[in-house]
Design an enzyme around this catalytic site. Structure first.
Site, mmCIF file in Angstrom:
data_model
loop_
_atom_site.group_PDB
_atom_site.id
_atom_site.type_symbol
_atom_site.label_atom_id
_atom_site.label_comp_id
_atom_site.label_asym_id
_atom_site.label_seq_id
_atom_site.Cartn_x
_atom_site.Cartn_y
_atom_site.Cartn_z
ATOM 1 N N LYS A 22 -1.070 4.089 -12.465
ATOM 2 C CA LYS A 22 -1.394 3.263 -12.106
ATOM 3 C C LYS A 22 -1.530 3.559 -11.037
ATOM 4 O O LYS A 22 -3.478 2.766 -10.804
ATOM 5 C CB LYS A 22 -0.148 2.024 -12.793
ATOM 6 N N ASN A 23 -1.221 3.803 -9.979
ATOM 7 C CA ASN A 23 -1.111 3.360 -8.276
ATOM 8 C C ASN A 23 -2.347 4.244 -8.213
ATOM 9 O O ASN A 23 -2.731 4.124 -6.471
ATOM 10 C CB ASN A 23 -0.122 3.825 -7.467
ATOM 11 N N CYS A 116 4.398 -7.594 -7.988
ATOM 12 C CA CYS A 116 6.071 -7.492 -7.944
ATOM 13 C C CYS A 116 6.657 -8.658 -6.923
ATOM 14 O O CYS A 116 6.455 -8.271 -6.197
ATOM 15 C CB CYS A 116 6.619 -6.561 -8.288
ATOM 16 N N ARG A 121 6.771 -9.117 1.010
ATOM 17 C CA ARG A 121 4.928 -8.371 0.418
ATOM 18 C C ARG A 121 3.666 -9.161 1.549
ATOM 19 O O ARG A 121 2.621 -9.313 0.632
ATOM 20 C CB ARG A 121 4.822 -8.176 -1.269
ATOM 21 N N ASP A 305 9.836 3.229 -5.752
ATOM 22 C CA ASP A 305 9.935 2.446 -6.863
ATOM 23 C C ASP A 305 10.242 3.790 -8.311
ATOM 24 O O ASP A 305 10.682 2.928 -9.173
ATOM 25 C CB ASP A 305 7.953 3.453 -7.656
ATOM 26 N N ARG A 397 2.358 -3.743 -17.370
ATOM 27 C CA ARG A 397 2.065 -3.854 -16.346
ATOM 28 C C ARG A 397 1.593 -2.522 -15.320
ATOM 29 O O ARG A 397 0.673 -1.691 -15.216
ATOM 30 C CB ARG A 397 2.430 -4.404 -14.900
HETATM 31 C C1 UD1 Z 1 2.763 0.851 -2.884
HETATM 32 C C2 UD1 Z 1 2.674 0.719 -4.651
HETATM 33 C C3 UD1 Z 1 3.859 0.352 -4.865
HETATM 34 C C4 UD1 Z 1 4.614 0.863 -4.135
HETATM 35 C C5 UD1 Z 1 4.491 1.234 -2.304
HETATM 36 C C6 UD1 Z 1 5.086 1.602 -1.396
HETATM 37 C C7 UD1 Z 1 0.066 0.241 -5.338
HETATM 38 C C8 UD1 Z 1 -0.503 -0.104 -6.407
HETATM 39 N N1 UD1 Z 1 1.824 0.325 -5.440
HETATM 40 O O1 UD1 Z 1 2.647 -1.260 -2.879
HETATM 41 O O2 UD1 Z 1 4.296 1.130 -6.380
HETATM 42 O O3 UD1 Z 1 5.912 0.853 -4.533
HETATM 43 O O4 UD1 Z 1 3.709 1.691 -2.083
HETATM 44 O O5 UD1 Z 1 5.205 2.703 -2.203
HETATM 45 O O6 UD1 Z 1 -0.260 1.595 -5.213
HETATM 46 N N2 UD1 Z 1 3.758 -4.538 4.520
HETATM 47 C C9 UD1 Z 1 3.707 -5.731 5.562
HETATM 48 N N3 UD1 Z 1 2.856 -6.269 5.491
HETATM 49 C C10 UD1 Z 1 1.117 -5.544 5.449
HETATM 50 C C11 UD1 Z 1 1.249 -4.405 4.074
HETATM 51 C C12 UD1 Z 1 2.851 -4.117 3.462
HETATM 52 O O7 UD1 Z 1 4.906 -5.975 5.929
HETATM 53 O O8 UD1 Z 1 0.136 -6.636 5.576
HETATM 54 C C13 UD1 Z 1 4.957 -4.084 3.864
HETATM 55 C C14 UD1 Z 1 5.569 -4.390 3.236
HETATM 56 O O9 UD1 Z 1 6.566 -5.596 2.575
HETATM 57 C C15 UD1 Z 1 6.507 -3.100 2.279
HETATM 58 C C16 UD1 Z 1 6.562 -2.235 3.978
HETATM 59 O O10 UD1 Z 1 5.205 -2.282 4.510
HETATM 60 O O11 UD1 Z 1 8.015 -3.862 3.106
HETATM 61 C C17 UD1 Z 1 5.441 -1.079 2.880
HETATM 62 O O12 UD1 Z 1 4.433 -1.720 1.728
HETATM 63 P P1 UD1 Z 1 3.167 -0.792 1.357
HETATM 64 O O13 UD1 Z 1 3.329 0.616 1.279
HETATM 65 O O14 UD1 Z 1 2.085 -1.703 1.723
HETATM 66 O O15 UD1 Z 1 3.325 -0.753 -0.467
HETATM 67 P P2 UD1 Z 1 2.262 -1.583 -1.100
HETATM 68 O O16 UD1 Z 1 0.491 -0.648 -1.188
HETATM 69 O O17 UD1 Z 1 1.761 -3.056 -1.467
#
Ligand code: UD1
Length: 416
Positions: A22-23, A116, A121, A305, A397
């Site tokens: 998925k990711n 989720c 986030r 995850d 999902r």
């Molecule tokens: C992706 C994965 C998700 C996985 C996560 C961490 C996909 C579709 N999703 O989510 O399954 O659990 O990586 O491995 O690939 N953050 C901020 N500001 C931002 C962006 C992120 O504060 O603008 C924070 C988030 O709240 C979180 C951390 O950074 O605490 C890491 O998040 P991130 O690595 O960005 O996760 P996703 O890309 O949302």
């Protein structure tokens, strides 16, 4: 019919084939927007999030067809327009369209993405970074609009590692003017897959798999056919199912090389794991050999995850253990649900203390997010009696027909 009924107690045996990731598929589908032509994405999982991404691409004028696991995206009629708010709202990965659309048509207007509920986030780092590439962004209560002429390469020293930000910047940078440096870049296998796809299309990216990506912008990319790698999180979830229920299963196509930290933890919990060229053989019921401490982190550390499925395993493993969640601040939402099944877990800050000496019993429990929902099914396989996991749509999902896959492995499970 938004629930799953599980009659616990069956040992698992047999084999199941692991779906595409998925990711990896979501950012790669978004990346097709960078290319004027027809891309063919093989091994694309048939899951709700991919369906929403297909809808979003269609709303932008793309022609999208699915033939089995092949998704064909024709971007030649790409146009600027409003994306369906329900698909943007339901899925965090809709933010991935931002970098790609700005690179290709220079203008985007969208609502804030969903996903989720596992923490705040925010998307602040996405927007802040794109601003540095010359994007003008206006935010309002429900969403934002963004505009740029040709994006400009930039050197990023990011304040923390983010999978989504790394992907968005990659998408923005491949057609940008000049050089972009992303450091620290996330190193997840799904980012490496995105790099592979983009390089096949003609992008110039150095440092794949390292924490520093250097992208030399090019004028255009060419259409490609690409096969999505297997989903390491789905493979890990079925492995946890076997550790909870006992038995011996073969995970065909499971990407063992990307699952090192997960396989190490499984072995520490007493599972026997054998990696062979076409998959992973898992045997056993969890039995902790020593103290089990699990800490989530960025790849190659233990993936957040996989934290909930492992919590289900630790809840029945016979000893005490500890889980530290270091990525998201609200990822213990399954604890009250596991407690309904008799689990003994207490939370202090970002740490869950799991007493695995309890025998779980069947209960009606609620999935509240994707991985936690799947973990409740995993726990129910070990529970005595019947469990019902409601809100199956969260699980759909990311898992392609989880009920059929677990039935194939001998679980007594059905839609309810
Ligand atoms: C992706 C994965 C998700 C996985 C996560 C961490 C996909 C579709 N999703 O989510 O399954 O659990 O990586 O491995 O690939 N953050 C901020 N500001 C931002 C962006 C992120 O504060 O603008 C924070 C988030 O709240 C979180 C951390 O950074 O605490 C890491 O998040 P991130 O690595 O960005 O996760 P996703 O890309 O949302």
């Amino acid at each position: 019919m938004d629930a799953v009924r599980i009659y616990g107690g069956n040992c698992l045996k047999g084999q199941t084939e692991i779906q595409g990731s998925k990711n990896a598929s979501l950012p790669i589908l978004a990346a097709t927007l960078l290319i004027n032509g027809i891309c063919e994405i093989e091994n694309c999982p048939d899951i709700a999030d991919v369906y929403h991404m297909q809808r979003l691409l269609e709303s932008l004028g793309c022609k999208v067809e699915r033939e089995g696991t092949l998704v064909r995206v024709d971007t030649r009629c790409l146009r600027e327009c409003d994306m369906p708010a329900d698909s943007v709202g339901v899925m965090r990965s809709s933010i991935m369209l931002l970098g790609a659309l700005l690179a290709r048509i220079g203008r985007v207007s969208m609502e804030y993405p969903g996903g989720c509920v596992i923490g705040a986030r925010p998307i602040d780092l996405h927007l802040q970074s794109l601003r540095r590439m010359g994007v003008v962004i206006e935010q309002h209560e429900k969403g934002f609009s963004a505009e740029a002429a040709r994006l400009k390469g930039a050197v990023f020293r990011l304040p923390f590692v983010s999978v989504g930000v790394t992907e968005n910047l990659l998408l923005a940078a491949v057609l940008a003017e000049g050089v972009t440096v992303i450091k620290p870049a996330a190193r997840e296998p799904e980012i490496q897959a995105l790099c592979d796809f983009l390089r096949m299309a003609g992008a110039k990216i150095e440092g794949k798999g390292s924490d520093c990506l250097v992208i030399h912008g090019v004028e255009s990319l060419i259409p490609v056919r690409y096969s999505i790698p297997a989903d390491r999180i789905v493979a890990g979830t079925y492995m946890c199912a076997c550790m909870c229920a006992g038995g011996s299963i073969f995970l065909k196509g499971a990407p063992a090389g990307d699952m090192r930290s997960v396989l190490d933890q499984a072995c520490r919990l007493g599972a026997m794991v054998e990696c062979v060229p076409d998959g992973i053989l898992v045997t056993g019921r969890a039995r902790i050999c020593g103290p089990c401490v699990l800490r989530t982190g960025c790849y190659p550390d233990f993936p957040t995850d996989m934290q909930s499925p492992f919590m289900a395993v630790m809840a029945v493993c016979g000893k005490t253990g500890r889980i530290e969640e270091n990525v998201f601040e609200n990822r213990f939402r399954i604890v009250p649900e596991l407690e309904k099944m008799g689990a003994d877990i207490s939370i202090v800050g970002n740490t869950a203390y799991v007493n695995g000496s309890r025998r779980l019993h069947g209960a009606i429990v609620q999935a509240q997010e994707l991985r936690g929902g799947a973990a409740l099914i995993v726990a129910a396989l070990a529970a005595q009696g019947t469990s019902i996991v409601v809100n199956r749509h969260y699980i759909d999902r990311g898992y392609e027909d989880i009920v059929s896959h677990l039935r194939e492995l001998g679980a007594d499970i059905e839609l309810a």
